[in-house]
Design a protein around this motif. Structure first.
Motif, PDB file in Angstrom:
ATOM      1  N   GLU A 177      39.188  48.575  21.770  1.00 35.76           N
ATOM      2  CA  GLU A 177      40.449  49.281  21.985  1.00 35.76           C
ATOM      3  C   GLU A 177      41.520  48.328  22.513  1.00 35.76           C
ATOM      4  OE1 GLU A 177      39.705  52.832  24.148  1.00 35.76           O
ATOM      5  OE2 GLU A 177      41.848  53.204  24.406  1.00 35.76           O
ATOM      6  N   HIS A 178      41.138  47.523  23.511  1.00 37.29           N
ATOM      7  CA  HIS A 178      42.067  46.526  24.025  1.00 37.29           C
ATOM      8  C   HIS A 178      42.500  45.569  22.937  1.00 37.29           C
ATOM      9  CE1 HIS A 178      40.696  47.068  28.406  1.00 37.29           C
ATOM     10  NE2 HIS A 178      41.903  47.545  28.257  1.00 37.29           N
ATOM     11  N   ARG A 230      36.694  54.083  31.398  1.00 41.30           N
ATOM     12  CA  ARG A 230      36.065  55.236  30.777  1.00 41.30           C
ATOM     13  C   ARG A 230      34.740  55.486  31.485  1.00 41.30           C
ATOM     14  NH1 ARG A 230      36.971  55.547  25.183  1.00 41.30           N
ATOM     15  NH2 ARG A 230      39.174  55.709  24.734  1.00 41.30           N
ATOM     16  N   GLY A 231      34.002  56.441  30.954  1.00 45.67           N
ATOM     17  CA  GLY A 231      32.672  56.687  31.509  1.00 45.67           C
ATOM     18  C   GLY A 231      32.733  57.245  32.907  1.00 45.67           C
ATOM     19  N   ILE A 282      32.836  52.493  52.028  1.00 46.34           N
ATOM     20  CA  ILE A 282      33.916  52.119  51.103  1.00 46.34           C
ATOM     21  C   ILE A 282      33.883  53.131  49.976  1.00 46.34           C
ATOM     22  CG2 ILE A 282      34.774  50.304  49.588  1.00 46.34           C
ATOM     23  CD1 ILE A 282      33.089  48.361  51.204  1.00 46.34           C
ATOM     24  N   THR A 283      35.013  53.578  49.524  1.00 47.77           N
ATOM     25  CA  THR A 283      35.015  54.461  48.352  1.00 47.77           C
ATOM     26  C   THR A 283      36.111  54.034  47.383  1.00 47.77           C
ATOM     27  OG1 THR A 283      36.484  56.002  49.477  1.00 47.77           O
ATOM     28  CG2 THR A 283      34.142  56.518  49.530  1.00 47.77           C
ATOM     29  N   GLN A 284      35.914  54.438  46.129  1.00 45.50           N
ATOM     30  CA  GLN A 284      36.950  54.293  45.110  1.00 45.50           C
ATOM     31  C   GLN A 284      37.298  55.694  44.650  1.00 45.50           C
ATOM     32  OE1 GLN A 284      37.671  50.991  43.918  1.00 45.50           O
ATOM     33  NE2 GLN A 284      36.263  50.228  45.467  1.00 45.50           N
ATOM     34  N   GLN A 285      38.327  55.818  43.881  1.00 43.68           N
ATOM     35  CA  GLN A 285      38.718  57.166  43.463  1.00 43.68           C
ATOM     36  C   GLN A 285      38.309  57.489  42.021  1.00 43.68           C
ATOM     37  OE1 GLN A 285      39.582  59.689  45.214  1.00 43.68           O
ATOM     38  NE2 GLN A 285      39.316  58.275  46.931  1.00 43.68           N
ATOM     39  N   ALA A 286      38.484  56.523  41.096  1.00 45.24           N
ATOM     40  CA  ALA A 286      38.435  56.860  39.668  1.00 45.24           C
ATOM     41  C   ALA A 286      37.055  57.334  39.208  1.00 45.24           C
ATOM     42  CB  ALA A 286      38.873  55.666  38.849  1.00 45.24           C
ATOM     43  N   GLY A 287      35.996  56.712  39.729  1.00 42.06           N
ATOM     44  CA  GLY A 287      34.659  57.124  39.323  1.00 42.06           C
ATOM     45  C   GLY A 287      34.265  56.662  37.936  1.00 42.06           C
ATOM     46  N   ASP A 288      35.042  55.761  37.314  1.00 49.21           N
ATOM     47  CA  ASP A 288      34.690  55.286  35.980  1.00 49.21           C
ATOM     48  C   ASP A 288      33.969  53.942  36.070  1.00 49.21           C
ATOM     49  OD1 ASP A 288      36.645  53.546  36.645  1.00 49.21           O
ATOM     50  OD2 ASP A 288      38.163  54.379  35.308  1.00 49.21           O
ATOM     51  N   THR A 289      33.733  53.335  34.905  1.00 52.90           N
ATOM     52  CA  THR A 289      32.950  52.112  34.868  1.00 52.90           C
ATOM     53  C   THR A 289      33.588  51.006  35.700  1.00 52.90           C
ATOM     54  OG1 THR A 289      32.232  52.716  32.671  1.00 52.90           O
ATOM     55  CG2 THR A 289      31.946  50.441  33.312  1.00 52.90           C
ATOM     56  N   LEU A 319      32.356  57.623  23.701  1.00 55.72           N
ATOM     57  CA  LEU A 319      32.644  56.227  24.055  1.00 55.72           C
ATOM     58  C   LEU A 319      32.346  55.317  22.866  1.00 55.72           C
ATOM     59  CD1 LEU A 319      31.194  55.783  27.642  1.00 55.72           C
ATOM     60  CD2 LEU A 319      33.483  56.370  26.940  1.00 55.72           C
ATOM     61  N   GLU A 320      33.083  54.246  22.810  1.00 54.87           N
ATOM     62  CA  GLU A 320      32.805  53.214  21.823  1.00 54.87           C
ATOM     63  C   GLU A 320      31.504  52.519  22.247  1.00 54.87           C
ATOM     64  OE1 GLU A 320      32.929  49.427  19.877  1.00 54.87           O
ATOM     65  OE2 GLU A 320      33.078  49.731  22.029  1.00 54.87           O
ATOM     66  N   TRP A 321      30.781  51.947  21.282  1.00 50.33           N
ATOM     67  CA  TRP A 321      29.457  51.408  21.579  1.00 50.33           C
ATOM     68  C   TRP A 321      29.480  50.381  22.715  1.00 50.33           C
ATOM     69  CZ3 TRP A 321      24.555  52.430  20.814  1.00 50.33           C
ATOM     70  CH2 TRP A 321      23.617  51.423  20.972  1.00 50.33           C
ATOM     71  N   GLY A 322      30.418  49.456  22.657  1.00 53.22           N
ATOM     72  CA  GLY A 322      30.492  48.433  23.698  1.00 53.22           C
ATOM     73  C   GLY A 322      30.837  49.038  25.050  1.00 53.22           C
ATOM     74  N   GLU A 323      31.755  49.997  25.033  1.00 56.76           N
ATOM     75  CA  GLU A 323      32.111  50.660  26.285  1.00 56.76           C
ATOM     76  C   GLU A 323      30.921  51.424  26.842  1.00 56.76           C
ATOM     77  OE1 GLU A 323      36.785  51.610  25.213  1.00 56.76           O
ATOM     78  OE2 GLU A 323      35.289  53.190  25.133  1.00 56.76           O
TER      79      GLU A 323
END
Lengths: 205, 308, 101, 438
Positions: B281-282, D297-298, D337-344, D404-408
């Protein structure tokens, strides 16, 4: 001006190759192979154009057709609904008529080629064919060239509109129905009706 | 006469075809050593050892491949690379394929490379190779477009589509300075078409080798060799289009060409592993949203420059 | 390589193309037939330009226009295929016996 | 003559090894990745040695046979702490039980393979398609007409669900991967349906093998242990996971550096480790690991993140960590420590931040020789271990990966830990334990 023997031999080989690969397009099992056979036919014709000293057109032929046939192959795989386009196919209708029409048109055009008398005016020896083409395109025939460009642009826009998912009347896929395996039959291959499951479709790595 | 038109250019093309990929492999080894991947002596022998191993390994068979296309694809890719190298002018007289439209012919080599790479992935009839092939086709068109716009840019001041004329037009100032955007864009496309480094989406690690995931033995040797040879051809075209080809003081022309090609190869070998692989995508956005407009800018720049 | 032989080759390509365009059920295969016809036309145009037109640039221009036509034909063809596929999930010509809705 | 010359040249090349990891086989992988004479490859077609590391359950032996048969000749097999398949002839089998002897044994096998002194491994399965030929056509691709029947027993590519991308249900590809696919956790087997390279459906057939942790986590459940040792083990665990992600991103050099750092974790000087890690992290950012490679993503849904626990939950903004309940940690002023997005991308940011935090905690705990105060809850790298060990959560992939795309998808998979926690600790070698006690 007699072209040397090597050019003649090359022409005959390329011509036979172009016809053979053109024929194979409709005689091969896989759609990907079909479009690449068509590409080979185009490449042979492009090489003949180079022999005819149309340097720009010959090279442009390779260029254009390389991309075009690649797209073609991809669409074949996508629409023929079979794994990587490797299924046999012989999907023809009105076969006899088509053969007849093909032969008839060949005979007519060939007869024209053989019977008509065309003036013999070969290329002048000092012709700069690429330069003259460029001058023509951006000189006298500018209008034709530019209108071709406008038509291409219009095509691009039209194509995107035609093929996009959300058209003027909402989602394009709404109410879509696959055709039956036989005319007027039950819709084929709808996911929820997939009861003819097979033993196992495993392909392990 | 024959010596100048046929023998010397052909000999140089063959030498570049054999030595180029080898030197590229050595450069790659050098970079890998810098990254701490390999150690010890044998920098110059390592590519030969790898090649010998591939020669000993048998070529494998997948289930119901398109046999002819599968065996042919690496050879076709190599043939395209050789065709590209044949377009490189070594000096004013030594050009293996001296036709008036060599830039267009190079463009068609890039286009046909897409077909061959697809063929390599598709004809094995296995899933991961096919995904690699799809990916390359989805991206290949944008690579070709960027490269073509950039090359039209160098054709403008030369008023010709022939590479020899392009070089002659650089006598006062090389295109790398006259059109500063051109060379970087062209080199990025070079990495993309030979799918190296951040653009390695076709033969990537996430596909366990992508289009060559199910290729072994001599067939793999030819494929890897052809990939390198294609990059060598790229460096040759870049040399002619942007770095003034044979132009340069003191040394004979062909030597200058060879030096410049090596410099380009070294730069690419260093750039390749320096970045993480892009997501597809990028990569699509980068090509269409960033590089293609930049190529337009380069073309307009070249046009304005040629008019003034 | 004379004008007659070039035209004969063009005639053969056109003949095969017409056969393909008429006989194939699949849209995309049908388009291949059309492309093959245009292939023959382009070859004939270049043949005339080289051997009977004394290198008049219009001959090459005609070929370029044919190339543009090919690109348009293909783009429109694929767009139609996609549109029909969305509606009918089919890519054979029989499926669009009526294209009214 | 010529062949032997070629063989001698090839024998000096790095040994291409395809690792088939069984239960508790990872240590072999990490060891071999750092051996310059070994080249780990991801496809059996690229290897001359099949290394089976760790136990393979009987149910997966058939899959192992299939992997075995995909090797092009000449090749042979090597078994590290694993029982060779019974039908393999003695000559094609080498067994090794010591990690230190493993690289040497692989080089030895490769050399003797090329000198023709060991037997090539024979094919184990009949070379026949998994299903009888059922179609027409020269190449046996089978089928007839547009819908095509069932070539080789595989279904025609008909989409099982609505297409996720553009509504065109096209180019479907169904296949099964695993359990020895080297780019996802060992033991995971799944049936994947792709459209192009977008995952359409992902159904898990078998869960990843349970993951063994460092013994110090198990000790912490029974008695008070040094916080420094616990945190060092945590950093090591995350760094080893980072190896896989960096390899996936094509950053081989950095991947090796992550492993080197991980190897130094148990006993290295903690200030130095923290400093190295900081430069390492900077290099990783500069090389575009986050910006170019990791997809945004993810993302896990709230309840998925809660079920998964550990760093994955914290990356999704859930402020939960068993260490906050421990007095020892409280005295170190531990803060989650926390993050917000929760994605990869957020998950890797979280894990890298936790590594840095682990080094920091270890440095301070080591100075004052702090020990854990409670034993009924331990925060493992996999999540909180309270009454029961964190279990396998691989079914959530069926929800997470489609679209998701395969690589992602593989990048997302590498950012998660889905395997259950093994009831037995990882065997640590003597030097490591000394480091842990220090």
């Amino acid at each position: 001006m007699n072209p040397p023997l090597a050019v003649d031999i090359a022409f005959i080989l390329l011509a036979l190759f172009a016809v053979y690969t053109g024929w194979r397009v409709f005689r091969t099992d896989s759609m990907v192979r079909a479009s690449f056979f068509l590409l080979l036919s185009f490449i042979a014709v492009g090489a003949i154009m180079l022999l005819l000293s149309a340097m720009y057109l010959g090279a442009a032929m390779f260029f254009m057709m390389g991309v075009e046939m690649m797209v073609m192959a991809l669409f074949m795989v996508m629409f023929m609904m079979n794994p990587a386009g490797l299924n046999p196919m012989m999907m023809v209708h009105q076969h006899r008529l088509a053969i007849g029409a093909g032969i008839a048109s060949f005979v007519i055009v060939a007869a024209m080629a053989l019977l008509a008398r065309f003036p013999h005016r070969p290329l002048p020896a000092d012709l700069q064919e690429v330069e003259s083409l460029g001058n023509e395109l951006l000189g006298e025939s500018m209008l034709i060239f530019e209108s071709a460009a406008v038509v291409l642009l219009a095509t691009m826009i039209g194509v995107v509109v035609l093929s996009s998912q959300r058209g003027r009347y909402g989602n394009a896929g709404e109410g879509s129905m696959p055709p039956g395996l036989d005319p007027g039959g039950e819709p084929a291959g709808m996911p929820e009706k997939d009861d003819e499951d097979d033993g196992g479709h495993h392909h392990c790595h | 006469m024959i010596l100048d038109q046929l023998v010397w250019p052909l000999a140089l093309v063959l030498a570049a075809l054999v030595l180029g990929p080898y030197l590229l492999a050595v450069l790659d080894g050098l970079v890998a050593r810098g990254l701490g991947l390999t150690r010890g002596p044998g920098l110059w022998l390592a590519p030969l050892r790898r090649g010998a191993w591939w020669l000993i390994q048998h070529t494998n068979v997948t289930e119901a491949p398109d046999g002819r296309a599968w065996r042919l694809a690496p050879a076709l890719y190599l043939a395209l690379a050789a065709g590209g190298l044949a377009l490189v002018p070594w000096s004013r007289a030594w050009v293996a394929t001296d036709i008036a439209t060599s830039l267009v012919l190079w463009g068609s080599i890039e286009a046909l490379a897409t077909v061959v790479i697809f063929l390599q992935g598709w004809s094995a009839n296995t899933h991961l190779t096919l995904v690699g092939a799809y990916r390359y086709v989805a991206l290949g068109l944008s690579y070709i477009l960027v490269s073509m716009f950039v090359l039209i840019g160098v054709a403008l001041p030369a008023e010709s589509l022939a590479l020899t004329q392009v070089i002659i037009s650089q006598q006062e100032l090389w295109n790398v300075l006259r059109q500063p955007l051109g060379l970087p864009l062209f080199l990025i496309v070079g990495l993309a078409i030979t799918f190296r480094g951040p653009f390695n989406l076709a033969d990537s690690t996430d596909l366990a080798g992508g289009t060559s995931a199910d290729v072994s033995g001599a067939q793999r040797l030819v494929w890897e060799f052809a990939r390198s040879a294609m990059l060598v051809a790229f460096s040759g075209i870049a040399t002619a289009a942007f770095l003034g080809g044979w132009l340069g003081p003191w040394l004979p022309g062909p030597l200058w060409v060879a030096f410049k090609m090596l410099a380009v190869l070294a730069l690419l070998a260093w750039l390749g592993p320096a970045f993480a692989r892009l997501t597809p995508e990028h990569c699509v956005s980068l090509m269409w949203v960033v590089l293609l407009p930049l190529a337009f800018v380069d073309l307009i720049w070249a046009g304005v420059e040629a008019l003034s | 390589m004379t004008l007659t032989t070039v035209l004969l080759l063009a005639a053969a390509l056109i003949g095969i193309g017409i056969y393909g365009a008429l006989s194939q059920q699949s849209f995309v295969m049908l388009m291949m037939g059309l492309e093959l016809i245009l292939n023959g036309v382009m070859l004939a145009a270049v043949g005339f330009w080289a051997m009977s037109g004394a290198g008049a640039p219009e001959g090459q221009l005609l070929t370029i226009v044919v190339m543009a036509v090919m690109a348009i034909e293909m783009a429109m063809g694929f767009a139609l295929v996609v549109a029909v596929y969305r509606g009918k999930q089919a890519d054979v010509t029989e499926a669009i016996a009526d294209l009214r809705h | 003559m010529a062949v032997s010359w070629l063989a001698r040249l090839a024998a000096c090349a790095p040994v291409p090894v395809f690792p088939a990891l069984g239960m508790r086989g990872e240590e072999a992988l990490y060891r071999l990745a750092l051996s310059p004479e070994i080249k780990l490859v991801d496809s059996p077609r690229h290897a001359s040695l099949l290394l089976v590391a760790g136990g393979v359950p009987p149910s997966m032996q058939q899959a192992l046979r299939r992997v075995h048969d995909q090797f092009p000749a000449p090749f042979t097999t090597l078994w590290y702490r694993s029982t060779p398949l019974v039908e393999l002839p003695r000559a094609a089998v080498t067994t090794v039980d010591s990690l230190d002897a493993l690289p040497g044994a692989l080089v030895e096998s490769h050399g003797s393979l090329l000198r023709n002194t060991v037997g090539h491994s024979p094919r184990l399965l009949p070379d026949a398609p998994p299903h009888p030929w059922q179609g027409l056509g020269d190449d046996g691709h089978g089928g007839e007409g547009m819908m095509g029947g069932v070539p080789y027993g595989r279904p025609m590519a008909m989409p099982p669900t609505e297409d996720l991308r553009d509504g065109l249900a096209l180019d479907v590809l169904t296949f099964r991967l695993g359990p020895f696919f080297p780019l996802w956790p060992p033991g995971l087997e799944a049936e994947v349906i792709l459209q192009g390279d977008i995952i359409q459906q992902f159904s898990v057939q078998s869960s990843p093998f349970p993951r063994a942790l460092a013994p110090v986590f198990h000790e912490a459940r029974e008695q008070s242990v040094a916080i420094a040792a616990l945190e060092r083990a945590r950093a090591r665990h995350h760094l080893q996971a980072l190896f896989h992600a960096l390899h996936l991103a094509g950053l081989e050099g950095l991947a090796r550096d992550a492993l080197r750092l991980a190897d130094r974790c148990p006993s290295g000087d903690i200030a130095l480790l923290a400093k190295w890690f900081k430069t390492f992290e900077r290099r990783m950012k500069r090389r575009g690991f986050f910006a170019l490679h990791l997809p945004e993503r993810g993302a896990l849904r709230q309840e998925q993140a809660e079920r998964l626990g550990g760093f994955a939950a914290r990356a999704a903004g859930i402020d939960r960590d068993a260490r906050t309940e421990d007095d020892g940690y409280r005295r170190l002023a531990f803060a989650t420590i926390t993050q917000q997005a929760g994605d990869t991308r957020a998950r890797w940011r979280q894990r890298l931040a936790e590594i840095a935090q682990a080094f920091d905690l270890a440095a301070r705990a080591q100075r004052d020789d702090m020990r854990t105060a409670q034993t009924d809850a331990v925060e493992t790298p996999r999540g909180a271990w309270r009454d029961s060990r964190p279990g396998g959560t691989s079914p959530l992939l069926e929800d997470l990966l489609p679209g998701l795309e395969w690589g992602e998808a593989l990048a997302s998979l590498a950012s998660l830990e889905l395997a259950a926690l093994s009831p037995w600790p990882r065997e640590e070698r003597a030097e490591t334990q000394m480091g842990g006690a220090a």
